[in-house]
Design a protein around this motif. Structure first.
Motif, PDB file in Angstrom:
ATOM      1  N   PRO A  46       0.827  -1.218   0.000  1.00 49.68           N
ATOM      2  CA  PRO A  46       0.000   0.000   0.000  1.00 49.68           C
ATOM      3  C   PRO A  46       0.855   1.259   0.000  1.00 49.68           C
ATOM      4  O   PRO A  46       1.962   1.272   0.546  1.00 49.68           O
ATOM      5  N   LYS A  47       0.351   2.312  -0.612  1.00 46.63           N
ATOM      6  CA  LYS A  47       1.013   3.612  -0.579  1.00 46.63           C
ATOM      7  C   LYS A  47       0.371   4.484   0.496  1.00 46.63           C
ATOM      8  O   LYS A  47      -0.840   4.420   0.716  1.00 46.63           O
ATOM      9  N   ASN A  48       1.182   5.312   1.149  1.00 49.46           N
ATOM     10  CA  ASN A  48       0.693   6.234   2.181  1.00 49.46           C
ATOM     11  C   ASN A  48      -0.051   5.498   3.296  1.00 49.46           C
ATOM     12  O   ASN A  48      -1.037   6.006   3.832  1.00 49.46           O
ATOM     13  N   PHE A  49       0.421   4.313   3.625  1.00 47.73           N
ATOM     14  CA  PHE A  49      -0.253   3.508   4.643  1.00 47.73           C
ATOM     15  C   PHE A  49      -0.291   4.220   5.993  1.00 47.73           C
ATOM     16  O   PHE A  49      -1.337   4.285   6.648  1.00 47.73           O
ATOM     17  N   LEU A  50       0.837   4.762   6.427  1.00 47.40           N
ATOM     18  CA  LEU A  50       0.900   5.419   7.733  1.00 47.40           C
ATOM     19  C   LEU A  50      -0.017   6.632   7.781  1.00 47.40           C
ATOM     20  O   LEU A  50      -0.768   6.819   8.746  1.00 47.40           O
ATOM     21  N   ARG A  51       0.006   7.451   6.728  1.00 44.64           N
ATOM     22  CA  ARG A  51      -0.865   8.629   6.681  1.00 44.64           C
ATOM     23  C   ARG A  51      -2.332   8.237   6.719  1.00 44.64           C
ATOM     24  O   ARG A  51      -3.116   8.774   7.512  1.00 44.64           O
ATOM     25  N   ASP A  52      -2.710   7.289   5.867  1.00 43.65           N
ATOM     26  CA  ASP A  52      -4.114   6.932   5.746  1.00 43.65           C
ATOM     27  C   ASP A  52      -4.656   6.270   7.010  1.00 43.65           C
ATOM     28  O   ASP A  52      -5.774   6.565   7.445  1.00 43.65           O
ATOM     29  N   THR A  53      -3.873   5.377   7.615  1.00 41.99           N
ATOM     30  CA  THR A  53      -4.363   4.713   8.830  1.00 41.99           C
ATOM     31  C   THR A  53      -4.390   5.677  10.014  1.00 41.99           C
ATOM     32  O   THR A  53      -5.284   5.596  10.855  1.00 41.99           O
ATOM     33  N   SER A  54      -3.444   6.597  10.066  1.00 43.59           N
ATOM     34  CA  SER A  54      -3.452   7.598  11.143  1.00 43.59           C
ATOM     35  C   SER A  54      -4.697   8.472  11.047  1.00 43.59           C
ATOM     36  O   SER A  54      -5.366   8.749  12.057  1.00 43.59           O
ATOM     37  N   ILE A  55      -5.021   8.914   9.844  1.00 42.61           N
ATOM     38  CA  ILE A  55      -6.211   9.743   9.653  1.00 42.61           C
ATOM     39  C   ILE A  55      -7.476   8.929   9.911  1.00 42.61           C
ATOM     40  O   ILE A  55      -8.474   9.454  10.437  1.00 42.61           O
ATOM     41  N   THR A  56      -7.451   7.653   9.587  1.00 45.77           N
ATOM     42  CA  THR A  56      -8.606   6.789   9.867  1.00 45.77           C
ATOM     43  C   THR A  56      -8.875   6.693  11.364  1.00 45.77           C
ATOM     44  O   THR A  56     -10.017   6.853  11.818  1.00 45.77           O
ATOM     45  N   VAL A  57      -7.825   6.430  12.142  1.00 43.91           N
ATOM     46  CA  VAL A  57      -7.994   6.319  13.593  1.00 43.91           C
ATOM     47  C   VAL A  57      -8.406   7.670  14.182  1.00 43.91           C
ATOM     48  O   VAL A  57      -9.230   7.739  15.101  1.00 43.91           O
ATOM     49  N   PHE A  58      -7.851   8.751  13.641  1.00 43.36           N
ATOM     50  CA  PHE A  58      -8.265  10.087  14.074  1.00 43.36           C
ATOM     51  C   PHE A  58      -9.764  10.300  13.838  1.00 43.36           C
ATOM     52  O   PHE A  58     -10.488  10.786  14.713  1.00 43.36           O
ATOM     53  N   THR A  59     -10.232   9.931  12.639  1.00 39.87           N
ATOM     54  CA  THR A  59     -11.654  10.091  12.317  1.00 39.87           C
ATOM     55  C   THR A  59     -12.523   9.241  13.229  1.00 39.87           C
ATOM     56  O   THR A  59     -13.593   9.671  13.678  1.00 39.87           O
ATOM     57  N   LEU A  60     -12.072   8.033  13.523  1.00 41.43           N
ATOM     58  CA  LEU A  60     -12.808   7.141  14.422  1.00 41.43           C
ATOM     59  C   LEU A  60     -12.928   7.744  15.818  1.00 41.43           C
ATOM     60  O   LEU A  60     -13.977   7.641  16.464  1.00 41.43           O
ATOM     61  N   ALA A  61     -11.859   8.371  16.288  1.00 42.82           N
ATOM     62  CA  ALA A  61     -11.895   9.013  17.610  1.00 42.82           C
ATOM     63  C   ALA A  61     -12.688  10.307  17.570  1.00 42.82           C
ATOM     64  O   ALA A  61     -13.430  10.621  18.515  1.00 42.82           O
ATOM     65  N   TRP A  62     -12.549  11.055  16.480  1.00 40.84           N
ATOM     66  CA  TRP A  62     -13.175  12.370  16.360  1.00 40.84           C
ATOM     67  C   TRP A  62     -14.699  12.289  16.335  1.00 40.84           C
ATOM     68  O   TRP A  62     -15.381  13.107  16.956  1.00 40.84           O
ATOM     69  N   ILE A  63     -15.241  11.281  15.641  1.00 39.29           N
ATOM     70  CA  ILE A  63     -16.702  11.246  15.491  1.00 39.29           C
ATOM     71  C   ILE A  63     -17.350  10.162  16.366  1.00 39.29           C
ATOM     72  O   ILE A  63     -17.992  10.497  17.367  1.00 39.29           O
ATOM     73  N   PRO A  64     -17.201   8.873  16.068  1.00 37.94           N
ATOM     74  CA  PRO A  64     -17.947   7.877  16.856  1.00 37.94           C
ATOM     75  C   PRO A  64     -17.547   7.822  18.326  1.00 37.94           C
ATOM     76  O   PRO A  64     -18.415   7.707  19.204  1.00 37.94           O
ATOM     77  N   LEU A  65     -16.235   7.908  18.618  1.00 35.79           N
ATOM     78  CA  LEU A  65     -15.805   7.781  20.011  1.00 35.79           C
ATOM     79  C   LEU A  65     -16.331   8.929  20.860  1.00 35.79           C
ATOM     80  O   LEU A  65     -16.901   8.703  21.933  1.00 35.79           O
ATOM     81  N   LEU A  66     -16.146  10.150  20.391  1.00 39.39           N
ATOM     82  CA  LEU A  66     -16.642  11.292  21.169  1.00 39.39           C
ATOM     83  C   LEU A  66     -18.170  11.283  21.248  1.00 39.39           C
ATOM     84  O   LEU A  66     -18.753  11.620  22.282  1.00 39.39           O
ATOM     85  N   ALA A  67     -18.840  10.875  20.160  1.00 41.94           N
ATOM     86  CA  ALA A  67     -20.305  10.821  20.178  1.00 41.94           C
ATOM     87  C   ALA A  67     -20.821   9.801  21.180  1.00 41.94           C
ATOM     88  O   ALA A  67     -21.904   9.963  21.761  1.00 41.94           O
ATOM     89  N   ALA A  68     -20.052   8.727  21.404  1.00 43.76           N
ATOM     90  CA  ALA A  68     -20.487   7.675  22.324  1.00 43.76           C
ATOM     91  C   ALA A  68     -20.682   8.200  23.748  1.00 43.76           C
ATOM     92  O   ALA A  68     -21.462   7.631  24.518  1.00 43.76           O
ATOM     93  N   PHE A  69     -19.996   9.290  24.086  1.00 45.68           N
ATOM     94  CA  PHE A  69     -20.153   9.842  25.432  1.00 45.68           C
ATOM     95  C   PHE A  69     -21.532  10.463  25.638  1.00 45.68           C
ATOM     96  O   PHE A  69     -21.970  10.613  26.772  1.00 45.68           O
ATOM     97  N   SER A  70     -22.218  10.813  24.558  1.00 42.21           N
ATOM     98  CA  SER A  70     -23.594  11.287  24.711  1.00 42.21           C
ATOM     99  C   SER A  70     -24.497  10.140  25.152  1.00 42.21           C
ATOM    100  O   SER A  70     -25.427  10.343  25.948  1.00 42.21           O
ATOM    101  N   THR A  71     -24.226   8.919  24.647  1.00 42.69           N
ATOM    102  CA  THR A  71     -24.973   7.743  25.100  1.00 42.69           C
ATOM    103  C   THR A  71     -24.660   7.445  26.560  1.00 42.69           C
ATOM    104  O   THR A  71     -25.570   7.185  27.360  1.00 42.69           O
ATOM    105  N   LEU A  72     -23.388   7.473  26.923  1.00 39.90           N
ATOM    106  CA  LEU A  72     -23.004   7.220  28.317  1.00 39.90           C
ATOM    107  C   LEU A  72     -23.637   8.261  29.243  1.00 39.90           C
ATOM    108  O   LEU A  72     -24.064   7.934  30.354  1.00 39.90           O
ATOM    109  N   LEU A  73     -23.713   9.501  28.778  1.00 43.02           N
ATOM    110  CA  LEU A  73     -24.345  10.558  29.575  1.00 43.02           C
ATOM    111  C   LEU A  73     -25.835  10.298  29.732  1.00 43.02           C
ATOM    112  O   LEU A  73     -26.405  10.488  30.811  1.00 43.02           O
TER     113      LEU A  73
END
Length: 288
Positions: A124-151
């Motif tokens: 794969p090309k740009n593997f480190l960049r793409d996976t880093s941005i993927t994990v960032f997106t996962l934390a930025w949207i679903p992970l932070l949103a999950a705290f509304s459910t916990l609340l």
């Protein structure tokens, strides 16, 4: 080429906007409609709120991945969308442990998916960049949103969620009013030229007052908790907005989507809500 030129000309002559850069009548109508709907849901059928936010998370994730792929950042869209829903929904039956477990599993699946998405014989090309941005997106949207459910699952959770949403609106309104009327000193012009220190002060005033009232009247708790929550939410809501502004700046776009007239996409409405959900859960869980 004609289609591109036409689109460029259309983008160069947007509908009349306010000084703060919005189509104000459309923004107010959409914001009021969404706000009243969510209040009714939280008061009468609070569990439905989880489904509403789950849909918003899916749409926001789709918007962001679409924009990233337009910029040739190959995030693994399918596992990110499916795993993101798992991160969000598993907070309902299993609490924080379900959220953390789903997050770790999804991050791992996304890494493996991106590693082999071109087959076993091609690196794969740009593997480190793409996976880093993927994990960032996962934390930025679903992970932070999950705290509304916990609340929401806490005692009087619907009122806790309503409190945090009211405070984010107070911050937004206070910043808008003070920024339009008194804004003279840019806060971070290199990232968001329209944000001013006067607007930030307006957000603080409105949000602290909102915190005092909501924590006292809705949650029947010490008013000083409202001050702490109000100040905390102004800081993270502002930072959340700046983070999205910088991402959009790097991608060369104005909005993440076009679904909400006067606001942009779903992600353009969630940018300040997402970190605020986490801070609200943290503060209210610790102090109530």
């Amino acid at each position: 080429m004609p289609d591109t030129v036409e689109a460029t000309e259309h983008a160069a002559t947007p509908p009349p906007a306010s000084r703060a850069g919005r189509n104000l009548p459309a923004a107010l109508a959409v914001g009021l409609g969404l706000g009243l709907s969510l209040i009714a849901i939280l008061l009468f059928v609070p569990k439905v709120f989880i489904g509403v936010v789950g849909v918003a998370v899916a749409v926001a994730t789709w918007e962001v991945t679409k924009r990233l792929r337009e910029a040739d950042v190959l995030v693994p869209r399918i596992p990110l969308l499916v795993g993101g829903q798992a991160v969000f929904w598993l907070g309902w039956p299993w609490g924080a442990s379900g959220v953390v477990g789903a997050f770790a599993a999804t991050a791992l699946v996304c890494m493996v998916w991106r590693l082999f998405d071109h087959g076993l014989s091609t690196a794969p090309k740009n593997f480190l960049r793409d996976t880093s941005i993927t994990v960032f997106t996962l934390a930025w949207i679903p992970l932070l949103a999950a705290f509304s459910t916990l609340l929401l699952l806490e005692p009087d959770g619907n009122l806790r969620v309503l409190t945090f949403m009211i405070l984010v609106v107070c911050s937004d309104v206070g910043g808008y009013v003070a920024g339009v009327l008194f804004g003279r000193h840019p806060m971070v012009p290199a990232i968001s030229p329209k944000k001013s220190w006067e607007g930030f002060c307006g957000s603080l005033v409105f949000s602290v007052i909102g915190g005092l009232l909501t924590v006292t009247l809705l949650l029947d708790a010490n008013s000083m908790i409202g001050v702490v929550l109000g100040v905390g939410l102004v800081v993270v809501a502002t930072v959340g907005d700046l983070i999205e502004s910088q991402i959009k700046r790097e991608l060369g776009i104005k909005d993440m989507g076009t679904l909400l007239p006067g606001h942009g996409g779903i992600m353009d409405r969630l940018d300040s809500m997402l970190p605020s959900a986490f801070v609200s859960w943290l503060v209210l869980s610790a102090l109530l």
